[in-house]
Design a protein around this motif. Structure first.
Motif, PDB file in Angstrom:
ATOM      1  N   GLU A 157      76.366 -30.129   9.270  1.00 56.37           N
ATOM      2  CA  GLU A 157      75.416 -30.663  10.241  1.00 56.37           C
ATOM      3  C   GLU A 157      75.694 -30.176  11.658  1.00 56.37           C
ATOM      4  O   GLU A 157      74.764 -29.951  12.443  1.00 56.37           O
ATOM      5  N   ASP A 158      76.992 -30.024  12.008  1.00 59.77           N
ATOM      6  CA  ASP A 158      77.291 -29.578  13.364  1.00 59.77           C
ATOM      7  C   ASP A 158      76.825 -28.146  13.594  1.00 59.77           C
ATOM      8  O   ASP A 158      76.340 -27.802  14.682  1.00 59.77           O
ATOM      9  N   GLN A 159      76.928 -27.285  12.581  1.00 62.47           N
ATOM     10  CA  GLN A 159      76.443 -25.918  12.705  1.00 62.47           C
ATOM     11  C   GLN A 159      74.925 -25.887  12.791  1.00 62.47           C
ATOM     12  O   GLN A 159      74.355 -25.108  13.570  1.00 62.47           O
ATOM     13  N   ILE A 160      74.267 -26.715  11.994  1.00 60.62           N
ATOM     14  CA  ILE A 160      72.805 -26.776  12.043  1.00 60.62           C
ATOM     15  C   ILE A 160      72.338 -27.223  13.422  1.00 60.62           C
ATOM     16  O   ILE A 160      71.363 -26.687  13.972  1.00 60.62           O
ATOM     17  N   ALA A 161      73.045 -28.186  14.015  1.00 62.04           N
ATOM     18  CA  ALA A 161      72.671 -28.668  15.351  1.00 62.04           C
ATOM     19  C   ALA A 161      72.771 -27.548  16.380  1.00 62.04           C
ATOM     20  O   ALA A 161      71.886 -27.390  17.237  1.00 62.04           O
ATOM     21  N   VAL A 162      73.838 -26.753  16.313  1.00 55.99           N
ATOM     22  CA  VAL A 162      73.997 -25.623  17.230  1.00 55.99           C
ATOM     23  C   VAL A 162      72.878 -24.596  17.007  1.00 55.99           C
ATOM     24  O   VAL A 162      72.281 -24.081  17.955  1.00 55.99           O
ATOM     25  N   PHE A 163      72.588 -24.323  15.748  1.00 59.85           N
ATOM     26  CA  PHE A 163      71.540 -23.364  15.401  1.00 59.85           C
ATOM     27  C   PHE A 163      70.190 -23.819  15.960  1.00 59.85           C
ATOM     28  O   PHE A 163      69.489 -23.049  16.627  1.00 59.85           O
ATOM     29  N   LEU A 164      69.809 -25.046  15.693  1.00 57.67           N
ATOM     30  CA  LEU A 164      68.501 -25.543  16.128  1.00 57.67           C
ATOM     31  C   LEU A 164      68.390 -25.587  17.648  1.00 57.67           C
ATOM     32  O   LEU A 164      67.314 -25.357  18.206  1.00 57.67           O
ATOM     33  N   ASP A 165      69.512 -25.870  18.323  1.00 58.46           N
ATOM     34  CA  ASP A 165      69.501 -25.868  19.781  1.00 58.46           C
ATOM     35  C   ASP A 165      69.159 -24.479  20.313  1.00 58.46           C
ATOM     36  O   ASP A 165      68.362 -24.332  21.246  1.00 58.46           O
ATOM     37  N   GLN A 166      69.731 -23.449  19.705  1.00 55.67           N
ATOM     38  CA  GLN A 166      69.421 -22.082  20.127  1.00 55.67           C
ATOM     39  C   GLN A 166      67.989 -21.694  19.766  1.00 55.67           C
ATOM     40  O   GLN A 166      67.307 -21.009  20.529  1.00 55.67           O
ATOM     41  N   MET A 167      67.533 -22.122  18.612  1.00 58.25           N
ATOM     42  CA  MET A 167      66.197 -21.738  18.155  1.00 58.25           C
ATOM     43  C   MET A 167      65.088 -22.430  18.944  1.00 58.25           C
ATOM     44  O   MET A 167      63.939 -21.984  18.923  1.00 58.25           O
ATOM     45  N   ARG A 168      65.421 -23.490  19.655  1.00 54.32           N
ATOM     46  CA  ARG A 168      64.420 -24.136  20.520  1.00 54.32           C
ATOM     47  C   ARG A 168      64.195 -23.343  21.798  1.00 54.32           C
ATOM     48  O   ARG A 168      63.237 -23.607  22.532  1.00 54.32           O
ATOM     49  N   ARG A 169      65.052 -22.395  22.064  1.00 55.47           N
ATOM     50  CA  ARG A 169      64.991 -21.630  23.306  1.00 55.47           C
ATOM     51  C   ARG A 169      64.219 -20.320  23.109  1.00 55.47           C
ATOM     52  O   ARG A 169      64.188 -19.766  22.027  1.00 55.47           O
ATOM     53  N   GLU A 170      63.604 -19.866  24.200  1.00 55.38           N
ATOM     54  CA  GLU A 170      62.983 -18.549  24.177  1.00 55.38           C
ATOM     55  C   GLU A 170      64.079 -17.491  24.127  1.00 55.38           C
ATOM     56  O   GLU A 170      65.236 -17.741  24.505  1.00 55.38           O
ATOM     57  N   ARG A 171      63.726 -16.302  23.694  1.00 58.14           N
ATOM     58  CA  ARG A 171      64.729 -15.253  23.516  1.00 58.14           C
ATOM     59  C   ARG A 171      65.605 -15.025  24.751  1.00 58.14           C
ATOM     60  O   ARG A 171      66.837 -14.959  24.631  1.00 58.14           O
TER      61      ARG A 171
END
Length: 329
Positions: free
Chosen positions: A248-262
């Motif tokens: 879950e902690d890795q998924i949280a980091v991933f989703l945080d980055q994916m919410r951002r523009e490139r």
């Protein structure tokens, strides 16, 4: 792209005009075609024409070459638009067209190449070719919409079936199905309906392999930006499989980055996410899936080509498709 085909593509495009700014525009039209590329789709079209009996130097071969030029023009105008939609940095080792000239001018250049694509189709004078190109445009746009809509909507609750539907539309039709159907039409043959499931499986295998190479490939051999799919927030089979089992902690980091523009993504964090993906079993899972689709597609295509009159050319075509669907670079 073979030189004679590039010459044919460029012969449709203007070189000089009455205004210096139009000369710049004409240079933009020629930019992506001149950058090269593997020419895989036009190669499959011509190989399909050979398998169905078209001989080089004949009027039918000339028609096949014009259709192949149309496929290459399709590829290039779609790539111009795709680079803008994905906010890509590079294309074929150089800055993307919109990075050089701005998005508005690049979109206009893509629109113009779209029109020249239809000019190539008209030159071919092949019955049924217009409908095939229409189908290629429609299916590719549908698949691109799914891809872009998922990115815009920050949608990650997707299944493997969602991914397969998207790549079937976005990749398989213009990579395999339509080029092979056009090759048959150039020979005056009616493409069998069984070509579609074969092409869907093979196109899917091709796209999954490309997803793997984008994440884990050799940059010198791959020819594209490694991990560009992560920076662009692409939904790939690798990522969707990983999300189903990651901590879950890795998924949280991933989703945080994916919410951002490139531009706002953190390169160090993206590199860390890439490491997690590479260390997981998701890359191996995707490779096995690609192999399964490739085997299915090759079997189905082999059955289709049993009716092809030129057996040696049919075997060569099947061998080339095998290389494409199982490529490692």
């Amino acid at each position: 792209m073979r030189p004679e085909l590039l010459d044919r593509v460029l012969s449709l495009l203007p070189e000089a005009g009455p205004h210096p700014e139009l000369a710049r525009f004409y240079g933009m039209l020629r930019d992506y075609p001149r950058r090269g590329g593997k020419g895989l789709r036009s190669e499959l079209l011509l190989a399909g024409a050979r398998a169905y009996g078209v001989q080089e130097g004949t009027p039918q071969w000339d028609s096949a070459l014009w259709l192949a030029a149309g496929v290459e023009l399709f590829q290039n105008w779609v790539l111009i638009h795709d680079d803008i939609e994905d906010d890509s940095e590079e294309r074929r080792g150089r800055p993307a067209l919109h990075r050089l000239h701005g998005a508005a001018l690049a979109i206009n250049a893509g629109d113009a190449l779209h029109a020249y694509m239809w000019a190539a189709v008209a030159r071919a004078e092949v019955s049924g070719a217009h409908e095939e190109f229409l189908a290629m445009v429609h299916r590719t746009a549908e698949g691109q919409h799914l891809d872009l809509a998922w990115v815009a909507g920050r949608e990650w609750g997707l299944s493997e079936a969602d991914y397969l539907q998207m790549v079937g539309l976005k990749t398989a039709y213009y990579t395999v199905i339509v080029p092979l159907r056009l090759g048959g039409l150039a020979a005056g043959a009616t493409p069998p309906d069984t070509l579609t499931p074969a092409g869907l499986a093979l196109g899917t295998a091709f796209q999954i392999r490309d997803d793997v190479l984008n994440l884990a490939g050799d940059a010198a051999k791959y020819g594209k930006e490694i991990a560009g799919d992560l920076l662009e927030g692409k939904r790939t089979l690798i990522v969707l499989h990983w999300l189903g089992q990651a901590p879950e902690d890795q998924i949280a980091v991933f989703l945080d980055q994916m919410r951002r523009e490139r531009p706002d993504k953190d390169p160090e964090v993206i590199a860390q996410i890439r490491g997690w993906l590479l260390e997981s079993g998701s890359v191996d899972y995707a490779q096995r899936a690609a192999q399964a689709h490739a085997e299915t597609g090759l079997r189905l295509l082999g059955e289709v080509l049993e009716a092809a009159p030129e057996r040696e050319a049919a075997r060569a075509l099947l061998g080339r498709v095998r290389e494409l669907a199982t490529r490692e670079a």
